[in-house]
Write an enzyme that holds these catalytic residues in place. Structure first.
Site, mmCIF file in Angstrom:
data_model
loop_
_atom_site.group_PDB
_atom_site.id
_atom_site.type_symbol
_atom_site.label_atom_id
_atom_site.label_comp_id
_atom_site.label_asym_id
_atom_site.label_seq_id
_atom_site.Cartn_x
_atom_site.Cartn_y
_atom_site.Cartn_z
ATOM 1 N N ASN A 9 45.651 -43.252 -33.190
ATOM 2 C CA ASN A 9 44.208 -43.012 -33.130
ATOM 3 C C ASN A 9 43.889 -42.480 -31.732
ATOM 4 O OD1 ASN A 9 41.426 -43.161 -33.060
ATOM 5 N ND2 ASN A 9 41.345 -45.412 -33.068
ATOM 6 N N TRP A 10 43.583 -41.190 -31.673
ATOM 7 C CA TRP A 10 43.315 -40.581 -30.361
ATOM 8 C C TRP A 10 41.913 -40.914 -29.851
ATOM 9 C CZ3 TRP A 10 45.609 -34.892 -29.976
ATOM 10 C CH2 TRP A 10 47.007 -34.974 -29.985
ATOM 11 N N LYS A 11 41.082 -41.519 -30.693
ATOM 12 C CA LYS A 11 39.695 -41.846 -30.311
ATOM 13 C C LYS A 11 39.007 -40.580 -29.778
ATOM 14 C CE LYS A 11 41.276 -46.468 -29.320
ATOM 15 N NZ LYS A 11 40.944 -47.781 -28.811
ATOM 16 N N HIS A 90 36.876 -49.122 -37.925
ATOM 17 C CA HIS A 90 37.444 -49.467 -36.611
ATOM 18 C C HIS A 90 36.435 -50.319 -35.850
ATOM 19 C CE1 HIS A 90 39.068 -49.130 -32.575
ATOM 20 N NE2 HIS A 90 40.209 -48.747 -33.131
ATOM 21 N N GLU A 92 35.518 -50.320 -32.909
ATOM 22 C CA GLU A 92 34.621 -49.573 -32.010
ATOM 23 C C GLU A 92 33.459 -48.975 -32.796
ATOM 24 O OE1 GLU A 92 37.664 -47.177 -30.169
ATOM 25 O OE2 GLU A 92 38.418 -48.952 -29.136
ATOM 26 N N GLU A 160 43.540 -55.606 -36.442
ATOM 27 C CA GLU A 160 43.399 -55.288 -35.014
ATOM 28 C C GLU A 160 42.486 -56.323 -34.356
ATOM 29 O OE1 GLU A 160 44.238 -50.839 -34.274
ATOM 30 O OE2 GLU A 160 42.097 -51.076 -34.621
ATOM 31 N N GLY A 166 43.293 -51.991 -26.388
ATOM 32 C CA GLY A 166 43.152 -51.342 -25.084
ATOM 33 C C GLY A 166 43.201 -52.289 -23.902
ATOM 34 N N SER A 204 47.244 -52.784 -28.416
ATOM 35 C CA SER A 204 48.182 -52.729 -27.293
ATOM 36 C C SER A 204 49.647 -52.653 -27.716
ATOM 37 C CB SER A 204 47.939 -53.909 -26.340
ATOM 38 O OG SER A 204 46.626 -53.830 -25.789
ATOM 39 N N GLY A 225 46.428 -46.904 -30.354
ATOM 40 C CA GLY A 225 45.459 -46.102 -29.615
ATOM 41 C C GLY A 225 46.118 -45.423 -28.429
ATOM 42 N N GLY A 226 46.026 -46.052 -27.251
ATOM 43 C CA GLY A 226 46.489 -45.456 -25.996
ATOM 44 C C GLY A 226 47.891 -44.880 -26.056
HETATM 45 C C1 PEP Z 1 43.104 -48.866 -31.580
HETATM 46 O O1 PEP Z 1 42.199 -48.265 -31.027
HETATM 47 O O2 PEP Z 1 43.117 -48.910 -32.805
HETATM 48 C C2 PEP Z 1 44.119 -49.514 -30.757
HETATM 49 C C3 PEP Z 1 44.937 -50.348 -31.337
HETATM 50 O O3 PEP Z 1 44.138 -49.195 -29.398
HETATM 51 P P1 PEP Z 1 45.290 -49.610 -28.331
HETATM 52 O O4 PEP Z 1 46.616 -49.318 -28.980
HETATM 53 O O5 PEP Z 1 45.016 -48.724 -27.163
HETATM 54 O O6 PEP Z 1 45.104 -51.059 -28.045
#
Ligand code: PEP
Length: 244
Positions: A9-11, A90, A92, A160, A166, A204, A225-226
């Site tokens: 997920n590049w957000k 998600h 967010e 999640e 993050g 993470s 994500g990251g």
């Molecule tokens: C996400 O945004 O779905 C996520 C899991 O982010 P990260 O891997 O950066 O914690």
């Protein structure tokens, strides 16, 4: 057997130049796991052209197919642009846009209509975890966010924990195991295909912790994500999933 999926997920990150990372992933071969990248909507068409065997997904869709919804994107539009997946619910979006479980269920149903696979996200806050309410929250989000027609083909679940996204904080393997076993039990009781529905862990995930997380029963992959922004990091996660 559940599908094995590594989804990135590049957000709200990524311009045209960043598609070079996707091209590097597209150059991989022999992955047993399905690999999905969800770039911002502006990049979907260009991403599809460079993706090779990597599937492309949206990060959200509206519940309606068309209409007066300024700024929104429908599932049909994502499908036409070449997406095969879309993330719904998600944390967010639940936080920034006030999306409820009912909204997420409507978006998930909308995703299925043109044939997208929905990656439905659920997870507890830190306050809920510390209050001992994790399973109650996950159970209620799972029940409320999934329409009756969920199958292993049209739906993937991503657990999640909000506090792990993050932050570099990851639940213990026992904590992940407890939630994933709970979700498997609930899904198997409600859906004919519940035993085969892919369950992703997200929060993470990095190349350094992926292998141990993928060793947890009922973890069939990750939503990342990251660490999905760089092909070198995401490639390490895909390698770990292939080997699991
Ligand atoms: C996400 O945004 O779905 C996520 C899991 O982010 P990260 O891997 O950066 O914690």
């Amino acid at each position: 057997m559940a599908r094995k999926i590594a989804a990135g997920n590049w957000k709200m990150n990524g311009l045209g130049a960043d598609l070079a990372e996707l091209e590097t992933l597209a150059g991989r071969s022999g992955d047993a796991a399905e690999v999905v990248i969800c770039p911002p909507a502006t990049l979907i068409s260009r991403a599809v052209a460079k993706a090779g065997s990597v599937a492309i997904g949206g990060q959200d869709c509206h519940a309606a197919e068309t209409g007066a919804h300024t700024g929104d994107v429908s599932a049909l539009m994502l499908k036409e642009a070449g997406a095969g997946f879309v993330i719904t619910g998600h944390s967010e979006r639940r936080a920034d846009h006030g999306e409820s479980d009912a909204d997420v269920a409507a978006k998930t149903e909308a995703a299925w209509a043109p044939g997208l696979t929905a990656i439905v996200c659920i997870g507890e806050s830190l306050e809920e975890r510390e209050g001992g309410r994790t399973l109650e929250v996950v159970g209620s989000q799972l029940a409320g966010s999934l329409p009756a027609g969920a199958t292993p083909q049209n739906t993937v679940i991503a657990y999640e924990p909000i506090w792990a996204i993050g932050t570099g904080k990851v639940p213990s393997l026992e904590e992940i195991a407890e939630v994933h076993a709970f979700m498997r039990e609930k899904l198997s009781a409600r859906f004919e295909g519940g035993a085969e529905m892919a369950l992703l862990y997200g929060g993470s995930v990095k190349p350094g912790n992926a292998a141990e997380i993928f060793g947890v029963p009922h973890v069939n992959g990750a939503l990342v994500g990251g660490a999905s922004l760089k092909a070198s990091d995401f490639g390490g996660i895909i390698d770990a999933l292939n080997a699991a």
